[in-house]
Scaffold this motif. Structure first.
Motif, PDB file in Angstrom:
ATOM      1  N   GLY A 191      37.767  44.561   0.619  1.00 24.96           N
ATOM      2  CA  GLY A 191      37.387  45.833   1.093  1.00 24.96           C
ATOM      3  C   GLY A 191      38.243  46.059   2.366  1.00 24.96           C
ATOM      4  N   HIS A 192      38.205  44.785   3.342  1.00 27.03           N
ATOM      5  CA  HIS A 192      38.889  44.891   4.604  1.00 27.03           C
ATOM      6  C   HIS A 192      40.284  45.036   4.297  1.00 27.03           C
ATOM      7  CE1 HIS A 192      39.700  44.398   8.840  1.00 27.03           C
ATOM      8  NE2 HIS A 192      40.456  43.285   8.433  1.00 27.03           N
ATOM      9  N   THR A 193      40.981  44.300   3.458  1.00 31.45           N
ATOM     10  CA  THR A 193      42.232  44.236   3.248  1.00 31.45           C
ATOM     11  C   THR A 193      42.546  43.309   1.808  1.00 31.45           C
ATOM     12  OG1 THR A 193      44.589  43.596   3.982  1.00 31.45           O
ATOM     13  CG2 THR A 193      42.752  42.100   4.401  1.00 31.45           C
ATOM     14  N   GLU A 194      43.773  43.663   1.262  1.00 32.78           N
ATOM     15  CA  GLU A 194      43.832  42.907  -0.111  1.00 32.78           C
ATOM     16  C   GLU A 194      43.627  41.265  -0.086  1.00 32.78           C
ATOM     17  OE1 GLU A 194      44.916  42.880  -4.278  1.00 32.78           O
ATOM     18  OE2 GLU A 194      44.039  44.465  -2.978  1.00 32.78           O
ATOM     19  N   LYS A 195      42.707  40.840  -0.684  1.00 35.71           N
ATOM     20  CA  LYS A 195      42.651  39.557  -0.983  1.00 35.71           C
ATOM     21  C   LYS A 195      42.431  38.585   0.300  1.00 35.71           C
ATOM     22  CE  LYS A 195      42.519  39.347  -5.411  1.00 35.71           C
ATOM     23  NZ  LYS A 195      42.207  40.487  -5.465  1.00 35.71           N
ATOM     24  N   GLN A 196      41.556  39.008   1.184  1.00 38.80           N
ATOM     25  CA  GLN A 196      41.234  38.194   2.238  1.00 38.80           C
ATOM     26  C   GLN A 196      40.378  37.057   1.664  1.00 38.80           C
ATOM     27  OE1 GLN A 196      38.336  38.746   6.347  1.00 38.80           O
ATOM     28  NE2 GLN A 196      38.220  40.104   4.664  1.00 38.80           N
ATOM     29  N   MET A 197      40.723  36.216   2.345  1.00 43.08           N
ATOM     30  CA  MET A 197      40.058  34.611   2.025  1.00 43.08           C
ATOM     31  C   MET A 197      38.982  34.063   2.777  1.00 43.08           C
ATOM     32  SD  MET A 197      43.417  32.663   0.321  1.00 43.08           S
ATOM     33  CE  MET A 197      44.292  32.485   1.795  1.00 43.08           C
ATOM     34  N   LEU A 198      37.579  33.678   2.225  1.00 37.93           N
ATOM     35  CA  LEU A 198      36.829  33.138   3.033  1.00 37.93           C
ATOM     36  C   LEU A 198      36.270  31.848   2.474  1.00 37.93           C
ATOM     37  CD1 LEU A 198      34.220  36.305   2.815  1.00 37.93           C
ATOM     38  CD2 LEU A 198      36.200  36.033   4.358  1.00 37.93           C
ATOM     39  N   PRO A 199      36.836  31.046   3.401  1.00 38.46           N
ATOM     40  CA  PRO A 199      36.493  29.444   2.974  1.00 38.46           C
ATOM     41  C   PRO A 199      34.961  29.001   3.000  1.00 38.46           C
ATOM     42  CG  PRO A 199      38.239  29.593   4.621  1.00 38.46           C
ATOM     43  CD  PRO A 199      37.580  30.821   4.610  1.00 38.46           C
ATOM     44  N   VAL A 200      34.800  28.303   1.994  1.00 39.33           N
ATOM     45  CA  VAL A 200      33.347  27.961   1.855  1.00 39.33           C
ATOM     46  C   VAL A 200      33.289  26.494   1.979  1.00 39.33           C
ATOM     47  CG1 VAL A 200      31.223  27.899   0.247  1.00 39.33           C
ATOM     48  CG2 VAL A 200      32.821  29.761   0.486  1.00 39.33           C
ATOM     49  N   GLN A 202      31.560  22.638   2.546  1.00 40.25           N
ATOM     50  CA  GLN A 202      30.256  21.814   2.708  1.00 40.25           C
ATOM     51  C   GLN A 202      30.461  20.618   3.701  1.00 40.25           C
ATOM     52  OE1 GLN A 202      27.955  22.356   0.246  1.00 40.25           O
ATOM     53  NE2 GLN A 202      29.355  24.027  -0.512  1.00 40.25           N
ATOM     54  N   TYR A 203      29.283  20.510   4.481  1.00 35.86           N
ATOM     55  CA  TYR A 203      29.526  19.607   5.644  1.00 35.86           C
ATOM     56  C   TYR A 203      28.225  19.377   6.154  1.00 35.86           C
ATOM     57  CZ  TYR A 203      31.111  18.321  10.406  1.00 35.86           C
ATOM     58  OH  TYR A 203      31.343  17.614  11.665  1.00 35.86           O
ATOM     59  N   GLN A 204      27.918  18.124   6.218  1.00 37.01           N
ATOM     60  CA  GLN A 204      26.594  17.542   6.835  1.00 37.01           C
ATOM     61  C   GLN A 204      25.508  18.056   6.120  1.00 37.01           C
ATOM     62  OE1 GLN A 204      26.464  17.052  10.942  1.00 37.01           O
ATOM     63  NE2 GLN A 204      28.473  16.092  11.430  1.00 37.01           N
ATOM     64  N   GLU A 205      25.704  18.059   4.701  1.00 38.42           N
ATOM     65  CA  GLU A 205      24.534  18.635   3.765  1.00 38.42           C
ATOM     66  C   GLU A 205      24.203  19.947   4.158  1.00 38.42           C
ATOM     67  OE1 GLU A 205      21.154  16.253   4.362  1.00 38.42           O
ATOM     68  OE2 GLU A 205      22.173  14.193   3.377  1.00 38.42           O
ATOM     69  N   LYS A 206      25.178  20.998   4.664  1.00 38.38           N
ATOM     70  CA  LYS A 206      25.203  22.383   4.791  1.00 38.38           C
ATOM     71  C   LYS A 206      26.330  22.954   4.246  1.00 38.38           C
ATOM     72  CE  LYS A 206      22.160  21.764   8.926  1.00 38.38           C
ATOM     73  NZ  LYS A 206      20.862  22.311   8.222  1.00 38.38           N
ATOM     74  N   THR A 207      26.192  24.273   4.070  1.00 36.78           N
ATOM     75  CA  THR A 207      27.385  24.938   3.522  1.00 36.78           C
ATOM     76  C   THR A 207      27.662  26.049   4.836  1.00 36.78           C
ATOM     77  OG1 THR A 207      26.700  24.559   1.363  1.00 36.78           O
ATOM     78  CG2 THR A 207      28.441  26.542   1.777  1.00 36.78           C
ATOM     79  N   ILE A 208      28.970  25.980   5.241  1.00 36.49           N
ATOM     80  CA  ILE A 208      29.312  27.025   6.143  1.00 36.49           C
ATOM     81  C   ILE A 208      30.554  27.934   5.374  1.00 36.49           C
ATOM     82  CG2 ILE A 208      30.931  27.282   8.422  1.00 36.49           C
ATOM     83  CD1 ILE A 208      29.598  24.320   9.083  1.00 36.49           C
ATOM     84  N   VAL A 209      30.159  29.157   5.677  1.00 36.91           N
ATOM     85  CA  VAL A 209      31.099  30.321   5.139  1.00 36.91           C
ATOM     86  C   VAL A 209      32.050  30.541   6.372  1.00 36.91           C
ATOM     87  CG1 VAL A 209      31.687  32.151   3.790  1.00 36.91           C
ATOM     88  CG2 VAL A 209      29.776  30.710   3.229  1.00 36.91           C
ATOM     89  N   PHE A 210      33.234  30.549   6.413  1.00 31.26           N
ATOM     90  CA  PHE A 210      34.207  31.200   7.380  1.00 31.26           C
ATOM     91  C   PHE A 210      34.136  32.835   6.934  1.00 31.26           C
ATOM     92  CE2 PHE A 210      37.762  32.466   9.656  1.00 31.26           C
ATOM     93  CZ  PHE A 210      37.950  31.795  10.765  1.00 31.26           C
ATOM     94  N   ALA A 211      33.382  33.614   7.767  1.00 29.93           N
ATOM     95  CA  ALA A 211      32.923  34.960   7.403  1.00 29.93           C
ATOM     96  C   ALA A 211      34.313  36.053   7.768  1.00 29.93           C
ATOM     97  CB  ALA A 211      31.741  35.516   8.059  1.00 29.93           C
ATOM     98  N   ALA A 212      35.265  35.521   8.399  1.00 28.21           N
ATOM     99  CA  ALA A 212      36.234  36.405   8.856  1.00 28.21           C
ATOM    100  C   ALA A 212      35.839  37.409   9.101  1.00 28.21           C
ATOM    101  CB  ALA A 212      37.509  36.275   7.886  1.00 28.21           C
ATOM    102  N   ASP A 213      36.562  38.877   8.512  1.00 24.50           N
ATOM    103  CA  ASP A 213      36.393  40.105   8.924  1.00 24.50           C
ATOM    104  C   ASP A 213      35.297  40.824   7.927  1.00 24.50           C
ATOM    105  OD1 ASP A 213      37.691  40.256  11.200  1.00 24.50           O
ATOM    106  OD2 ASP A 213      39.371  41.355  10.274  1.00 24.50           O
ATOM    107  N   LEU A 214      34.809  40.094   6.840  1.00 20.94           N
ATOM    108  CA  LEU A 214      33.811  40.786   6.224  1.00 20.94           C
ATOM    109  C   LEU A 214      32.615  40.556   6.825  1.00 20.94           C
ATOM    110  CD1 LEU A 214      32.860  41.598   3.261  1.00 20.94           C
ATOM    111  CD2 LEU A 214      31.871  39.395   2.881  1.00 20.94           C
TER     112      LEU A 214
END
Length: 288
Positions: A191-200, A202-214
């Motif tokens: 939606g923001h731009t073609e094929k923006q990538m959001l890394p997901v 797993q870290y210290q029993e939690k899940t972090i999503v790098f939300a970038a421009d979404l």
């Protein structure tokens, strides 16, 4: 593995552009504007130390543009990529991989710098491989009129000329070539731009999503709070709705790249849909 938030600098953008059709009376409650209608924005990268790998996700504006260019973005504060890498004992030459969520100038400008005599450009990370994906690369190197001002040739083509450019295969999960043991997946959004990538991650029993421009700031969690910069805003809403449900179902923490004041956020389901639950610093969650 260890993660580090790296603040690359701060700038300001027009609040109306950042919130699209949402009225100022609503968005200013979370993102107050100054007398010029500008809101404070961060440029926050994420550094992943994993064995011999040191992976940087996005790298800010950089320093090579002229005073007129930077004047449009009201830079403020003394944060920089170099300064905040050094806080954790690293320098740019230590970086092995630079993962770029997309190639807009505020996400990839720091990847390229002037050479010594300022007659050309070179990678700012001499020992790193740069990672994007082929679909987005084509989109960025043959830009549409709406995004042309965000895809700067001096940020993009020197990566290819250096021989350090790599493409993440589509679709993909698990192994990306740069870190076979890293517990990371990628969410692709268009939606923001073609094929923006959001890394997901797993870290210290939690899940972090790098939300970038979404979801650039905590104020952008509500579904209809979509940037005027998005090329396909209705698609952004569809992607965002699906993504936010994933976040609730899986208790994801959002890593907020552009929030000047909050590093991490959680969300919750309410009668009116998914809403912001709370915000956190890395120190509060992970003890540093």
């Amino acid at each position: 593995m260890k993660l580090y938030p790296i603040q690359c600098g701060n700038f300001k953008l027009d609040g109306g552009a950042m919130f699209g059709v949402v009225p100022k009376s609503l968005w200013q409650k979370t993102n107050p504007a100054d007398e010029k209608n500008l809101i404070e924005m961060g440029m926050r990268s994420l550094l992943i130390e994993d064995g011999k790998k040191l992976i940087l996700i996005d790298c800010g504006l950089g320093q090579k543009q002229d005073e007129k260019f930077f004047g449009h973005y009201s830079l403020y504060g003394d944060d920089s990529l170099e300064k905040n890498l050094s806080r954790y004992g690293f320098v740019k030459d230590d970086i092995t991989d630079v993962f770029l969520t997309h190639l807009h100038f505020d996400h990839c400008g720091g990847a390229i710098e002037w050479n010594d005599d300022r007659t050309g450009y070179r990678p700012a990370f001499r020992n790193a491989q740069f990672w994007t994906n082929e679909n987005h690369w084509q989109w960025a190197t043959e830009p549409n009129p709406r995004e042309k001002a965000s895809f700067l040739k001096e940020n993009i083509f020197p990566m290819q000329e250096s021989g350090q450019l790599n493409f993440v295969p589509l679709p993909t999960t698990g192994n990306y070539g740069f870190a076979p043991d890293l517990k990371m997946d990628i969410i692709f959004v268009d939606g923001h731009t073609e094929k923006q990538m959001l890394p997901v991650i797993q870290y210290q029993e939690k899940t972090i999503v790098f939300a970038a421009d979404l979801i650039p700031t905590a104020g952008h969690v509500p579904l209809v709070y979509v940037m005027g910069y998005d090329t396909r805003p209705l698609l952004t809403m569809e992607e965002k709705e699906k993504f936010l449900k994933q976040c609730v179902d899986n208790e994801y923490l959002l890593f907020l790249e552009h929030d000047a004041h909050h590093e991490l956020a959680s969300v919750k389901m309410t009668e009116k849909g998914v809403k912001l639950d709370d915000t956190f610093s890395f120190n509060e969650v992970f003890g540093y």
